[in-house]
Design a protein around this motif. Structure first.
Motif, short mmCIF file in Angstrom:
data_model
loop_
_atom_site.label_atom_id
_atom_site.label_comp_id
_atom_site.label_asym_id
_atom_site.label_seq_id
_atom_site.Cartn_x
_atom_site.Cartn_y
_atom_site.Cartn_z
N GLU A 1 -11.55 4.59 -6.81
CA GLU A 1 -12.40 5.49 -6.07
C GLU A 1 -12.15 6.80 -6.01
O GLU A 1 -10.70 7.21 -5.91
CB GLU A 1 -12.53 4.94 -4.66
CG GLU A 1 -13.00 3.28 -4.34
CD GLU A 1 -13.50 2.98 -3.28
OE1 GLU A 1 -13.54 4.03 -2.32
OE2 GLU A 1 -13.37 1.59 -2.74
N ASN A 2 -12.93 7.81 -6.09
CA ASN A 2 -12.60 9.26 -5.86
C ASN A 2 -11.71 9.66 -6.90
O ASN A 2 -10.74 10.62 -6.67
CB ASN A 2 -12.05 9.52 -4.30
CG ASN A 2 -13.34 8.90 -3.39
OD1 ASN A 2 -12.94 8.06 -2.96
ND2 ASN A 2 -14.26 9.78 -2.98
N TRP A 3 -11.90 9.29 -8.16
CA TRP A 3 -11.35 9.99 -9.35
C TRP A 3 -12.08 11.21 -9.56
O TRP A 3 -12.80 10.95 -10.74
CB TRP A 3 -11.07 9.07 -10.54
CG TRP A 3 -10.09 7.94 -10.26
CD1 TRP A 3 -9.60 7.39 -9.09
CD2 TRP A 3 -9.17 7.41 -11.28
NE1 TRP A 3 -8.50 6.51 -9.20
CE2 TRP A 3 -8.44 6.50 -10.49
CE3 TRP A 3 -9.17 7.32 -12.53
CZ2 TRP A 3 -7.35 5.55 -11.25
CZ3 TRP A 3 -8.05 6.65 -13.08
CH2 TRP A 3 -7.38 5.54 -12.57
N SER B 1 0.98 -1.07 -0.09
CA SER B 1 -0.18 0.05 -0.08
C SER B 1 0.95 1.19 0.03
O SER B 1 1.66 1.55 0.92
CB SER B 1 -0.89 0.07 1.21
OG SER B 1 -1.88 1.17 1.17
N TYR C 1 -16.36 3.95 -7.76
CA TYR C 1 -17.01 4.70 -6.68
C TYR C 1 -16.66 6.31 -6.42
O TYR C 1 -15.37 6.41 -6.59
CB TYR C 1 -16.48 3.96 -5.26
CG TYR C 1 -17.35 4.78 -4.11
CD1 TYR C 1 -18.69 4.29 -3.70
CD2 TYR C 1 -16.51 5.49 -3.39
CE1 TYR C 1 -19.06 4.90 -2.49
CE2 TYR C 1 -16.98 6.15 -2.27
CZ TYR C 1 -18.37 5.79 -1.83
OH TYR C 1 -18.82 6.51 -0.64
N GLU D 1 -2.12 -1.20 -3.77
CA GLU D 1 -2.96 0.02 -3.41
C GLU D 1 -2.23 1.19 -3.36
O GLU D 1 -1.09 1.35 -2.95
CB GLU D 1 -3.34 -0.37 -1.94
CG GLU D 1 -4.25 -1.35 -1.68
CD GLU D 1 -4.64 -1.73 -0.35
OE1 GLU D 1 -5.51 -2.62 -0.17
OE2 GLU D 1 -4.20 -0.82 0.61
N LYS E 1 -5.81 -0.92 -7.05
CA LYS E 1 -6.76 -0.28 -6.06
C LYS E 1 -6.03 1.23 -6.24
O LYS E 1 -4.90 1.21 -5.72
CB LYS E 1 -6.93 -0.83 -4.80
CG LYS E 1 -7.35 -2.31 -4.79
CD LYS E 1 -7.75 -2.81 -3.29
CE LYS E 1 -8.31 -4.20 -3.42
NZ LYS E 1 -8.52 -4.58 -2.14
N ASP F 1 -10.34 -1.81 -8.39
CA ASP F 1 -11.03 -0.81 -7.37
C ASP F 1 -10.67 0.53 -7.66
O ASP F 1 -9.53 0.85 -7.45
CB ASP F 1 -10.86 -1.38 -5.96
CG ASP F 1 -11.94 -0.48 -5.10
OD1 ASP F 1 -12.31 0.45 -5.30
OD2 ASP F 1 -11.89 -0.99 -3.68
N TYR G 1 -6.86 5.09 -5.17
CA TYR G 1 -7.92 6.00 -4.53
C TYR G 1 -7.34 7.46 -4.60
O TYR G 1 -6.13 7.86 -4.52
CB TYR G 1 -8.08 5.64 -3.16
CG TYR G 1 -8.31 4.14 -2.80
CD1 TYR G 1 -9.80 3.61 -3.12
CD2 TYR G 1 -7.32 3.10 -2.49
CE1 TYR G 1 -9.94 2.35 -2.76
CE2 TYR G 1 -7.70 1.95 -2.47
CZ TYR G 1 -8.92 1.40 -2.46
OH TYR G 1 -9.24 0.06 -2.39
N TYR G 2 -8.35 8.45 -4.75
CA TYR G 2 -8.19 9.99 -4.75
C TYR G 2 -7.19 10.23 -5.81
O TYR G 2 -6.52 11.42 -5.65
CB TYR G 2 -7.61 10.28 -3.40
CG TYR G 2 -8.66 9.63 -2.29
CD1 TYR G 2 -9.77 10.47 -2.02
CD2 TYR G 2 -8.43 8.68 -1.44
CE1 TYR G 2 -10.69 10.24 -1.04
CE2 TYR G 2 -9.22 8.35 -0.48
CZ TYR G 2 -10.19 8.92 -0.27
OH TYR G 2 -11.35 8.66 0.70
N TYR G 3 -7.18 9.57 -6.90
CA TYR G 3 -6.35 10.02 -8.26
C TYR G 3 -6.99 11.20 -8.63
O TYR G 3 -8.10 11.42 -9.10
CB TYR G 3 -6.25 9.09 -9.07
CG TYR G 3 -5.55 9.38 -10.36
CD1 TYR G 3 -4.14 9.78 -10.27
CD2 TYR G 3 -6.05 9.47 -11.62
CE1 TYR G 3 -3.36 9.87 -11.58
CE2 TYR G 3 -5.45 9.80 -13.11
CZ TYR G 3 -4.12 10.11 -12.74
OH TYR G 3 -3.39 10.28 -13.95
N TYR H 1 -2.85 5.56 -2.78
CA TYR H 1 -3.75 6.46 -2.09
C TYR H 1 -3.13 7.82 -2.35
O TYR H 1 -1.90 8.03 -2.14
CB TYR H 1 -3.84 6.32 -0.74
CG TYR H 1 -4.57 5.06 -0.38
CD1 TYR H 1 -5.97 5.40 0.16
CD2 TYR H 1 -3.95 3.88 -0.39
CE1 TYR H 1 -6.68 4.10 0.69
CE2 TYR H 1 -4.90 2.67 0.13
CZ TYR H 1 -6.15 2.98 0.45
OH TYR H 1 -6.67 1.86 0.78
#
Length: 328
Positions: A218-220, A121, A241, A162, A188, A216, A190-192, A164
């Motif tokens: 999320e938050n692109w 991660s 998502y 992962e 996975k 997975d 996130y927040y890219y 972030y």
């Protein structure tokens, strides 16, 4: 030695006297730091710090733990970075969390850790440049990251990645350097906040990560069109998502950038002359979870109609009733 769940707040410096200690589990402790003397444990192979929610930093001389094989940092949410020299621990098999600043100045510490396996991660924080405080001579500059450097491509044993991002800026340059080895199984991100996807997600993605089974995203919030996930031959599970701007799940362009534009003029012309070898659209997909995609218009947009009209031609969207509320 196992002292987890005892909620200790400090680790005594005389722990360095346990010269033959191989296993140390300090999980569920209230420690915020570890004494640098712990790096004298030359025989230590496993260090577990899981659920140490107050842990802020690792020992600055961690590179001296030459026998270390497993460094577990699950749920160490306040960890602010990794020490300079972590990359010298080339025998590491497990590193569950890697933290760098928004400039990615410590990503070069990953370069030599090619025995990592299982899950990694990577947390890219919205902090100042860590390198200026500890090891500026080893910091990675933006220019160096633009020259094709890749920190993960040789990590053949890594199965789950992962990433972030915790700063509201275009992260494309950083994500460009994190192309995993083709053996990866789960991806996975996130927040890219990039407007465009990295090139390895647009050109021949089915060659770069052919074995990915689970994705997975999320938050692109800035991305209107996904990378070419539909080309992935092994993908079975796709979760999307909270993507405010996404209009199409597959646009053949990767966030609005034409695939062929990434190639040179001669290479692009040659690609156009080649027979189409693109895999079937989502050939093995079993489950898709789509949630909070307020501007989604369709699965794909007809390139021919778009070229003719330059408007958002909407293809039929299978099972539209499931878009807002498919279960996780």
């Amino acid at each position: 030695m196992v002292v987890h769940k005892l909620k200790i707040q400090t680790v005594p410096s005389y722990i360095s006297k346990l010269k033959h200690l191989r296993y140390l589990d300090l999980s569920d402790s209230d420690i915020s730091t570890l004494p640098n003397s712990i790096t004298k444990l030359q025989s230590l192979q496993t260090l577990k710090l899981n659920h140490c929610y107050r842990l802020v930093e690792l020992p600055r001389d961690i590179r001296k733990l030459v026998s270390l094989r497993h460094l577990e940092l699950h749920y160490c949410h306040y960890l602010s970075g990794v020490p300079c020299g972590l990359g010298q621990l080339t025998s590491l098999l497990t590193l569950t969390r890697f933290v760098t600043d928004s400039n990615g100045s410590r990503l070069n510490e990953l370069q030599s850790l090619n025995n990592l396996r299982g899950r990694l991660s990577i947390r890219i924080l919205g902090l100042g440049d860590l390198s200026s405080r500890q090891c500026s001579k080893n910091a990675t500059t933006a220019e160096e990251r633009m020259d094709g450097t890749n920190y993960l491509e040789e990590k053949e044993y890594l199965k789950i990645l992962e990433v972030y991002f915790y700063k509201d800026e275009d992260n494309q340059v950083l994500l460009e350097t994190l192309r995993p080895h083709p053996n990866l199984k789960e991806l996975k991100i996130y927040y890219y906040q990039g407007v465009s996807s990295p090139s390895w997600m647009m050109v021949d993605i089915h060659l770069f990560i052919p074995n990915v089974v689970n994705i997975d995203i999320e938050n692109w919030h800035r991305c209107k069109h996904l990378p070419l996930f539909g080309q992935l031959p092994s993908l079975q599970y796709l979760k999307l998502y909270d993507m405010d701007s996404m209009e199409y799940i597959d646009n053949n362009t990767g966030c609005g950038v034409e695939t062929l534009s990434l190639l040179s003029g001669e290479a692009a012309a040659a690609r156009k002359r080649e027979p189409t070898l693109t895999p079937t659209f989502f050939p093995l997909l079993k489950t898709r979870t789509l949630w909070d995609l307020p501007n989604l218009k369709g699965w794909w947009r007809s390139d021919a109609e778009e070229e003719a009209t330059r408007t958002s031609t909407i293809a039929s969207l299978p099972d539209q009733q499931h878009l807002k509320s498919l279960p996780h």
